[in-house]
Design a protein around this motif. Structure first.
Motif, PDB file in Angstrom:
ATOM      1  N   UNK A   1     149.058 -15.365   3.377  1.00 25.73           N
ATOM      2  CA  UNK A   1     150.455 -15.787   3.404  1.00 25.73           C
ATOM      3  C   UNK A   1     150.975 -15.659   4.820  1.00 25.73           C
ATOM      4  N   UNK A   2     151.413 -16.791   5.411  1.00 23.17           N
ATOM      5  CA  UNK A   2     151.988 -16.790   6.753  1.00 23.17           C
ATOM      6  C   UNK A   2     153.484 -17.033   6.640  1.00 23.17           C
ATOM      7  N   UNK A   3     154.272 -16.075   7.112  1.00 25.15           N
ATOM      8  CA  UNK A   3     155.721 -16.202   7.026  1.00 25.15           C
ATOM      9  C   UNK A   3     156.364 -15.433   8.173  1.00 25.15           C
ATOM     10  N   UNK A   4     157.602 -15.762   8.524  1.00 29.46           N
ATOM     11  CA  UNK A   4     158.283 -15.016   9.581  1.00 29.46           C
ATOM     12  C   UNK A   4     158.621 -13.599   9.109  1.00 29.46           C
ATOM     13  N   UNK A   5     158.830 -12.679  10.037  1.00 31.90           N
ATOM     14  CA  UNK A   5     159.282 -11.341   9.649  1.00 31.90           C
ATOM     15  C   UNK A   5     160.567 -11.438   8.826  1.00 31.90           C
ATOM     16  N   UNK A   6     160.598 -10.712   7.719  1.00 31.95           N
ATOM     17  CA  UNK A   6     161.759 -10.737   6.842  1.00 31.95           C
ATOM     18  C   UNK A   6     161.639 -11.722   5.692  1.00 31.95           C
ATOM     19  N   UNK A   7     160.611 -12.543   5.718  1.00 31.25           N
ATOM     20  CA  UNK A   7     160.407 -13.544   4.663  1.00 31.25           C
ATOM     21  C   UNK A   7     159.146 -13.251   3.861  1.00 31.25           C
ATOM     22  N   UNK A   8     158.638 -12.040   3.945  1.00 26.54           N
ATOM     23  CA  UNK A   8     157.396 -11.686   3.267  1.00 26.54           C
ATOM     24  C   UNK A   8     157.556 -11.697   1.741  1.00 26.54           C
ATOM     25  N   UNK A   9     156.483 -11.940   1.003  1.00 26.69           N
ATOM     26  CA  UNK A   9     156.534 -11.839  -0.459  1.00 26.69           C
ATOM     27  C   UNK A   9     156.812 -10.407  -0.884  1.00 26.69           C
ATOM     28  N   UNK A  10     157.124 -10.233  -2.149  1.00 32.00           N
ATOM     29  CA  UNK A  10     157.463  -8.922  -2.696  1.00 32.00           C
ATOM     30  C   UNK A  10     156.309  -7.940  -2.486  1.00 32.00           C
ATOM     31  N   UNK A  11     156.612  -6.799  -1.883  1.00 35.21           N
ATOM     32  CA  UNK A  11     155.573  -5.816  -1.551  1.00 35.21           C
ATOM     33  C   UNK A  11     154.902  -5.264  -2.804  1.00 35.21           C
ATOM     34  N   UNK A  12     155.667  -5.098  -3.887  1.00 32.67           N
ATOM     35  CA  UNK A  12     155.085  -4.599  -5.134  1.00 32.67           C
ATOM     36  C   UNK A  12     154.095  -5.605  -5.725  1.00 32.67           C
ATOM     37  N   UNK A  13     154.407  -6.882  -5.575  1.00 34.71           N
ATOM     38  CA  UNK A  13     153.501  -7.926  -6.048  1.00 34.71           C
ATOM     39  C   UNK A  13     152.189  -7.882  -5.272  1.00 34.71           C
ATOM     40  N   UNK A  14     152.291  -7.743  -3.954  1.00 29.59           N
ATOM     41  CA  UNK A  14     151.095  -7.672  -3.113  1.00 29.59           C
ATOM     42  C   UNK A  14     150.236  -6.470  -3.526  1.00 29.59           C
ATOM     43  N   UNK A  15     150.890  -5.339  -3.733  1.00 28.27           N
ATOM     44  CA  UNK A  15     150.162  -4.123  -4.149  1.00 28.27           C
ATOM     45  C   UNK A  15     149.513  -4.324  -5.518  1.00 28.27           C
ATOM     46  N   UNK A  16     150.246  -4.957  -6.435  1.00 23.52           N
ATOM     47  CA  UNK A  16     149.725  -5.213  -7.776  1.00 23.52           C
ATOM     48  C   UNK A  16     148.503  -6.133  -7.715  1.00 23.52           C
ATOM     49  N   UNK A  17     148.588  -7.160  -6.870  1.00 19.28           N
ATOM     50  CA  UNK A  17     147.463  -8.096  -6.735  1.00 19.28           C
ATOM     51  C   UNK A  17     146.233  -7.394  -6.169  1.00 19.28           C
ATOM     52  N   UNK A  18     146.436  -6.557  -5.186  1.00 21.60           N
ATOM     53  CA  UNK A  18     145.307  -5.826  -4.597  1.00 21.60           C
ATOM     54  C   UNK A  18     144.704  -4.862  -5.615  1.00 21.60           C
ATOM     55  N   UNK A  19     145.548  -4.281  -6.472  1.00 18.18           N
ATOM     56  CA  UNK A  19     145.043  -3.392  -7.513  1.00 18.18           C
ATOM     57  C   UNK A  19     144.195  -4.162  -8.529  1.00 18.18           C
ATOM     58  N   UNK A  20     144.471  -5.451  -8.671  1.00 22.96           N
ATOM     59  CA  UNK A  20     143.678  -6.299  -9.562  1.00 22.96           C
ATOM     60  C   UNK A  20     142.384  -6.766  -8.907  1.00 22.96           C
ATOM     61  N   UNK A  21     142.190  -6.366  -7.662  1.00 20.78           N
ATOM     62  CA  UNK A  21     140.985  -6.754  -6.935  1.00 20.78           C
ATOM     63  C   UNK A  21     141.182  -7.939  -6.018  1.00 20.78           C
ATOM     64  N   UNK A  22     142.441  -8.385  -5.862  1.00 15.73           N
ATOM     65  CA  UNK A  22     142.718  -9.553  -5.047  1.00 15.73           C
ATOM     66  C   UNK A  22     142.597  -9.281  -3.559  1.00 15.73           C
ATOM     67  N   UNK A  23     142.179 -10.298  -2.818  1.00 18.66           N
ATOM     68  CA  UNK A  23     142.104 -10.218  -1.365  1.00 18.66           C
ATOM     69  C   UNK A  23     143.332 -10.937  -0.806  1.00 18.66           C
ATOM     70  N   UNK A  24     144.307 -10.154  -0.319  1.00 18.93           N
ATOM     71  CA  UNK A  24     145.600 -10.682   0.111  1.00 18.93           C
ATOM     72  C   UNK A  24     145.840 -10.296   1.562  1.00 18.93           C
ATOM     73  N   UNK A  25     146.160 -11.280   2.392  1.00 25.12           N
ATOM     74  CA  UNK A  25     146.504 -11.031   3.797  1.00 25.12           C
ATOM     75  C   UNK A  25     147.888 -11.589   4.065  1.00 25.12           C
ATOM     76  N   UNK A  26     148.742 -10.767   4.669  1.00 24.74           N
ATOM     77  CA  UNK A  26     150.084 -11.197   5.073  1.00 24.74           C
ATOM     78  C   UNK A  26     150.118 -11.240   6.597  1.00 24.74           C
ATOM     79  N   UNK A  27     150.516 -12.377   7.157  1.00 28.49           N
ATOM     80  CA  UNK A  27     150.527 -12.539   8.608  1.00 28.49           C
ATOM     81  C   UNK A  27     151.777 -13.298   9.031  1.00 28.49           C
ATOM     82  N   UNK A  28     152.125 -13.184  10.300  1.00 27.52           N
ATOM     83  CA  UNK A  28     153.223 -13.986  10.857  1.00 27.52           C
ATOM     84  C   UNK A  28     152.702 -15.220  11.591  1.00 27.52           C
TER      85      UNK A  28
END
Length: 301
Positions: free
Chosen positions: A178-205
């Motif tokens: 996910x590429x987004x400007x600072x302040x426009x990131x997806x929900x942090x809890x969602x990202x954590x939940x996805x990683x707990x499910x085994x997902x490979x998630x990268x957040x970048x600007x």
């Protein structure tokens, strides 16, 4: 699965089952085969937000399945005059076989489900849009055959659709950046939940980092319903995140470009990309109907 409020309500196997059902229903519709599997059943459709694809796709889906859909504008219901969500849900459960809700607050659709004895489907809230992601996964599988080893790049605002995409990718074992400007990131809890499910998630600007060698590029509007007061700031902040020919050239040669629509050409996506050979946006829009047919059958049949 009794309701679909979040992508996380689904398992990997349930997603694959729904996609298989959707493909079968799509093929039967193309052959003109009648599939009246929800004959004499009614679906209530609560809308707080305006809609093109959600309303039409659900109404046609119910018609194709032999059932009936009732459009319920929240302003015209007693909800608009102060009746509680729980009372509304209890009453509708006595009349209907299912409810979809396109609402501003995610808490609204959660309350509907908590007080309903019939299935409730989140047809969009400020937190998630699982119906869109089911259609997207169907489209990706049609073009790429499977999900393994695919790289999915979301570019722009980390909004409700992005939240559901992150969870959906985790559930089918597809990498997402996910590429987004600072302040426009997806929900942090969602990202954590996805990683707990085994997902490979990268957040970048950096949008170029996200799209490099990507198999899928995804855009969505920068100013969603309810964000109109922030329009000028959003257009300025998100301007470097437009999906255009320059970004497409960084992805794989057979990349597909997706957009959940409606699109603002010249903002989040350039017209030449939207209408170009990599675009699958109208196949994606059609697949809303087929994926939702499968979902309705799974929950209401």
């Amino acid at each position: 699965m009794k309701h679909l409020i979040s992508m996380a309500d689904l398992t990997h196997d349930e997603i694959i089952e729904l996609l298989d059902m959707a493909e079968d229903l799509k093929e039967k519709r193309m052959r003109g085969k009648v599939t009246d599997l929800l004959k004499n059943k009614s679906l209530g459709m609560i809308f707080e937000k305006s809609s093109t694809r959600t309303r039409v796709s659900f109404e046609v889906a119910m018609c194709d399945l032999g059932g009936h859909a009732l459009y319920l504008n929240a302003k015209d219901m007693q909800l608009g005059r102060g009746e509680t969500i729980s009372d509304t849900s209890e009453v509708l459960s006595r009349y209907l076989y299912g409810i979809i809700a396109r609402v501003y607050s995610h808490d609204t659709v959660k309350q509907l489900a908590e007080n309903s004895s019939i299935p409730v489907i989140n047809a969009l809230s400020d937190h998630e849009h699982p119906c869109q992601i089911l259609a997207d996964l169907l489209t990706i599988r049609e073009y790429k055959n499977n999900f393994k080893d695919l790289k999915y790049a979301w570019v722009g605002d980390g909004n409700n659709v992005c939240n559901s995409a992150i969870l959906g990718c985790a559930l089918v074992d597809m990498e997402i950046l996910v590429a987004c400007p600072p302040g426009y990131e997806p929900d942090a809890d969602i990202v954590e939940q996805a990683r707990a499910l085994g997902g490979k998630v990268t957040i970048t600007n950096d949008p170029k980092e996200a799209v490099a060698n990507a198999d899928i590029l995804y855009a969505d509007v920068w100013v969603s319903m309810g964000d109109e007061d922030e329009r000028e700031k959003r257009l300025t902040d998100l301007a470097p995140y437009q999906i255009n020919s320059e970004l497409v050239e960084l992805a794989k040669p057979d990349v597909i470009v997706m957009h959940c629509l409606p699109a603002h050409r010249g903002e989040e996506i350039s017209a030449e990309v939207m209408d170009g050979p990599h675009s699958v946006v109208f196949d994606q829009a059609e697949n809303r109907m087929h994926a939702q047919k499968a979902l309705l059958l799974k929950l209401m049949a």
